[in-house]
Design a protein around this motif. Sequence first.
Motif, mmCIF file in Angstrom:
data_model
loop_
_atom_site.group_PDB
_atom_site.id
_atom_site.type_symbol
_atom_site.label_atom_id
_atom_site.label_comp_id
_atom_site.label_asym_id
_atom_site.label_seq_id
_atom_site.Cartn_x
_atom_site.Cartn_y
_atom_site.Cartn_z
ATOM 1 N N TRP A 1 0.729 6.602 -6.838
ATOM 2 C CA TRP A 1 -0.457 7.442 -7.045
ATOM 3 C C TRP A 1 -0.136 8.911 -6.823
ATOM 4 N N VAL B 1 -6.399 1.971 3.126
ATOM 5 C CA VAL B 1 -5.352 2.936 3.455
ATOM 6 C C VAL B 1 -5.947 3.964 4.425
ATOM 7 N N LEU C 1 -6.699 1.654 -3.444
ATOM 8 C CA LEU C 1 -6.200 2.048 -2.136
ATOM 9 C C LEU C 1 -7.327 2.175 -1.125
ATOM 10 N N TYR D 1 0.704 3.901 -2.948
ATOM 11 C CA TYR D 1 0.389 5.304 -2.658
ATOM 12 C C TYR D 1 1.446 6.230 -3.266
ATOM 13 N N LYS E 1 0.824 -1.204 0.000
ATOM 14 C CA LYS E 1 0.000 0.000 0.000
ATOM 15 C C LYS E 1 0.860 1.256 0.000
ATOM 16 N N GLU E 2 1.962 1.203 0.728
ATOM 17 C CA GLU E 2 2.856 2.351 0.766
ATOM 18 C C GLU E 2 3.442 2.627 -0.617
ATOM 19 N N ILE F 1 -7.456 10.627 -0.217
ATOM 20 C CA ILE F 1 -7.055 10.188 -1.562
ATOM 21 C C ILE F 1 -8.232 10.299 -2.526
ATOM 22 N N ALA G 1 -6.482 4.924 -6.934
ATOM 23 C CA ALA G 1 -7.144 5.503 -5.759
ATOM 24 C C ALA G 1 -8.262 4.597 -5.255
#
Length: 857
Positions: A678, A706, A701, A675, A671-672, A712, A698
């Motif tokens: 993104w 997230v 996520l 992100y 996820k990091e 986001i 997005a």
Amino acid sequence: MKIFYCFLCFFTILTSGFSQSKQKESVLLENGVSEQLAIFRKHQISDVNYKLLFEIPNQKRENIDSQLTLNLNLSDLSQPLLLDFKEKNSNIKSVSANGKSIAIVHEKGHIVIPVESLVSGKNTIAISFIAGNLSLNRNDDFLYTLLVPDRASTLFPCFDQPDIKATYKLSLTVPKDWKVLAGADVKETVEKGDFTSYTFGQSDKMSTYLFSFVAGKFNSVTQKPGLEMTFLYRENDKGKLESSRDTIFNLHQQSLNFLEKYTSYKFPFQKLDFASIPVFQYGGMEHVGAIQYRESTLFLDNSATDSEKLDRAKLIAHETSHMWFGDLVTMKWFDDVWMKEVFANFMADKIMNPIFPKVNHNLQFFTAHYPSAYAEDRSLGTHPIKQHLANLKDAGSLYGSIIYNKAPIMMRQLEASMGKEAFRKGIEKYIKKYANDNADWNNLVEILDTETPLDMKKWSEVWVNQSGRPIITDKIEYDEKNRIKSFEIFQQAEDKSVNIWPQTFQIGLVYAKEVKVVEVNLKNQNLLLKQLEGLKKPLKIMYNYNGFGYGVFPVGVNNLNTISSLKDDLARASAYVNLYENMLAGNHHPSYVFAVFLNGVQVETNELVLKIIANQTSAVFWKFLTDKQRIKAHEQLEGVLYYSLQTDLPSNIKKTLFNLYSSIAYSDSGKEKLYEIWAKEKIIPNLKLNEDDYTNIAMNLAIFKVYIANEILEKTRTMITNPDKLKRFEFLLPSLSQEESVRDAFVESLKDDKNREKESWVSVGLANIHHPLRQESAQKYIRFSLDLTDEIQRTGDIFFPKDWLNNTVGRYSSKYAFDEVQRFLKENPNFSPILKRKLFQATDALYRAQNIKKETE
């Protein structure tokens, strides 16, 4: 001749029964258009012309006042004239016949014109009415008709059956800043205050489902790559416009050129215009003179992969092919709807060859058709290519992967059996004989029979009139010198029937330094391959090496890199698909198959083959691994994909790998990284992402929970520049919410059919709700979704019932979901057989997962 005689006897009995008593209206008067009504009306009615006026107001909630003047000839007055109009009684304002006002009689979706108001020969019927909204697809600033298969009668009174072709003269009054498009050119324009009235010339002859118009705030461009064409669109991305517009026109012209040459028949209509529509339900629809497309399929930017460009070209070729196959020559009855679709797909594949000379078109054909055909044909909901249809109200149920994907496979086998030139000559005769008319499969078979010694009726009996596919097995014996002593193959129908599929395919005998490819012509239940006797024992045997055969073949895989080491792209694609099918048949464990796919993801260099691997990797990962297996597999897959993205790969390969990565990167580290991509904090070299890609990231996520998901989504909302795409995203936001109560409210809102109007949006929203990571909270809506399926069928367009099921219960593999389906079927013994078939197709993986998981636990 025999077929005609039998029909004549049936028709004589039918019409004599009608003429004996005018009171037997119930024989014809029922909901929908029965086969009996269609037969009688085809005999009764000729020379039909619809003169239509629609007055479109500024506000979509306001009624559309409309007028119909219908001119036709009648040859049989033994029964009243039945016009189809599936709307409320209050939508009919007045009816007159031959200049005299008559009482409004509206029963079971038909306006009844009594015999005493009719005359033999020419008749004129005038009806003032409010247009039905079901198929008008009204938006705030545009609308479009979509009348396939039997939706014309939800818009205006008509004879809604394919074999009563008619001409149309259309008038539209619309807000003055709107543009219009229909099947004929505009002949007169009159300003009326805030509105403009457009009168179109008389159209070519067409079936009711091919009549259409588009009106609204569109941009317009006209080009003449050969034939002059006009294009309406709403896309506002300058990059996509500049890179796509000329290509779109040229692809239409290239398709026209090919089809005119192949059929020896000039483009048959007065014009070929088209419109792209943001919320269009399908990829495209072949309306005469005014094709409609989903906007996102046409406009591509510089991030588009070769596969996406090829898909666009195939779509345009498909819809253009329909001008000959479907529009010029139309099926008599919708049980042969597959014929127009098989030819459109089949011709589109041929058209691609000169347009994309560097593409492996046999590979493209395989990837486009085989996985989808297998997905339905292996299920409990399988059906023959040609299906019986008793009433046109059920015609939407005929559509699916069997007619779109299995039928082209069948047609390619037929062409191979006949020979390409003999097949082409048969098609040329078919087009010439039935131009501007209607034909069925038997009519085509009779023509093809004259071009080949092949027994067409016998051949098509299993391919066209039977369902299912063969399971191929082998029996190989080697002598003391390790040479082939005997090599025999067998076929057995998957459903245990006696069906035998005559077909050709290749077997590849893999040796250390070469692959010996052997042609197989399997006509019976078994075949002894004498040409292989005496050959050295191969290292591996790869069945369906050329991807031409249809069925489940022996795998012949003995280590993880066996498939990936094959040099032939098509052989690898065929082997990967065959391995997946064998897993579903219970012949290989999902954990082993996942390991093979994981290896393939790392080394595959062909985009089309990689797409197959990516799709099947995702399916195995989410649906067939146990929870314990998935934890280990996720760590491996996420790591392998991210590493591959850092390497020096072509942009199209990276885009395919990234799409898979984005869908599974739900670990904390994943996820990091996602992100950072993104937020454009991390730029991956040679990975081209556009606005739509960032929107999808997005959404993923948010589903991955997230902690700043709301921020986001809000930032994404402000970054969307296209107003149509912004409306779509805002519609989807509740399905992405971190609050279960908000997601619940979204699902509950779908009870109201007004909230289901944008069907493609609903499908995405449902996929968000029922994502595997959310199923613990979403599974309570499985029964809700099943209970609503009847209404979805009644109010939705042809693909929506299957999409609805695919994105609800079809997303699951759990025992809970399986039990819910079983409980639903038990409590609803009269559930529509048509919808039950769709349900079985959508839940094939769910059913198979129950057995596969038992074997692996």
